[in-house]
Design a protein around this motif. Structure first.
Motif, mmCIF file in Angstrom:
data_model
loop_
_atom_site.group_PDB
_atom_site.id
_atom_site.type_symbol
_atom_site.label_atom_id
_atom_site.label_comp_id
_atom_site.label_asym_id
_atom_site.label_seq_id
_atom_site.Cartn_x
_atom_site.Cartn_y
_atom_site.Cartn_z
ATOM 1 N N ALA A 167 0.831 -1.211 0.000
ATOM 2 C CA ALA A 167 0.000 0.000 0.000
ATOM 3 C C ALA A 167 0.861 1.256 0.000
ATOM 4 C CB ALA A 167 -0.946 0.001 1.201
ATOM 5 N N MET A 168 1.955 1.242 0.762
ATOM 6 C CA MET A 168 2.850 2.391 0.810
ATOM 7 C C MET A 168 3.524 2.592 -0.548
ATOM 8 S SD MET A 168 6.011 3.881 1.029
ATOM 9 C CE MET A 168 7.147 2.562 1.292
ATOM 10 N N LYS A 169 3.984 1.503 -1.159
ATOM 11 C CA LYS A 169 4.611 1.600 -2.485
ATOM 12 C C LYS A 169 3.615 2.154 -3.502
ATOM 13 C CE LYS A 169 7.781 -2.265 -1.834
ATOM 14 N NZ LYS A 169 8.231 -3.578 -2.336
ATOM 15 N N LEU A 170 2.402 1.627 -3.485
ATOM 16 C CA LEU A 170 1.379 2.082 -4.424
ATOM 17 C C LEU A 170 1.135 3.584 -4.278
ATOM 18 C CD1 LEU A 170 -0.891 1.560 -6.525
ATOM 19 C CD2 LEU A 170 -2.389 1.065 -4.572
ATOM 20 N N GLU A 171 1.007 4.059 -3.062
ATOM 21 C CA GLU A 171 0.718 5.477 -2.855
ATOM 22 C C GLU A 171 1.890 6.356 -3.275
ATOM 23 O OE1 GLU A 171 -1.410 8.775 -2.410
ATOM 24 O OE2 GLU A 171 -2.158 6.713 -2.479
ATOM 25 N N ALA A 172 3.114 5.930 -3.008
ATOM 26 C CA ALA A 172 4.287 6.709 -3.430
ATOM 27 C C ALA A 172 4.351 6.801 -4.952
ATOM 28 C CB ALA A 172 5.564 6.072 -2.877
ATOM 29 N N TRP A 173 4.101 5.692 -5.622
ATOM 30 C CA TRP A 173 4.117 5.692 -7.094
ATOM 31 C C TRP A 173 2.958 6.533 -7.637
ATOM 32 C CZ3 TRP A 173 7.467 3.662 -10.776
ATOM 33 C CH2 TRP A 173 8.565 2.972 -10.267
#
Length: 173
Positions: free
Chosen positions: A153-159
């Motif tokens: 979820a953190m990776k998705l939001e950063a991207w």
């Protein structure tokens, strides 16, 4: 072992260039970017621009292109045992012609690094001779399964935030 990266996935009107460091063993064996089944790149791209793993590779590439995203690796070749970026022997690293790519694609305003090694290699090999002070450079969390310390979820939001800021066309919803 000496390994070589793939040609760039060029997009005539790209707004963003995503740079990895060097394809991993699964990608090299498959002959395509981000082929490891646990790499989060295609699931993230599926969520954000419709280039998900359920599509065949040419359809994913087409979805990236439609969104304005080009894809390549900083390194053209290097020696590395296994797939980890930390195993890349920097003394054998030869960069791709990123400066030439950016000259051919002047609408690219943002370079997104898929992880720390891509950014470090870019800053070492490419940045010193690059005549594009207008570029925005953004290091994102690596989508590699080796980067397990950061959740999906953190990776998705950063991207999502980086692609939105780069002006690429995100999916509705």
């Amino acid at each position: 072992m000496l390994i070589h990266s793939f040609p760039p996935l060029e997009v005539p009107d790209a707004r963003a260039l995503v740079l990895g460091s060097m394809p991993g063993a699964a990608s090299l064996a498959a002959g395509r970017y981000y082929a490891h089944p646990h790499n989060r790149f295609w699931p993230i791209m599926g969520e954000l621009v419709g280039a998900g793993p359920a599509l065949d590779f040419p359809q994913r590439v087409a979805a990236l292109a439609a969104a304005g995203i080009a894809l390549w690796d900083v390194l053209a070749q290097c020696e590395r045992e296994g797939s980890l970026d930390s195993a890349i022997r920097d003394d054998t690293a030869v960069p791709n012609d990123i400066a030439g790519f950016l000259a051919r694609h002047p609408r690219v305003g943002t370079v997104l690094f898929n992880g720390a090694k891509a950014e470090q290699s870019f800053r070492r090999f490419i940045a010193p001779g690059l005549a594009r002070p207008d570029l925005t450079l953004v290091r994102l969390p690596s989508t590699s399964p080796a980067n397990a310390s950061q959740g999906a979820a953190m990776k998705l939001e950063a991207w999502r935030q980086a692609l939105r800021a780069a002006g690429v066309r995100l999916r509705e919803g």
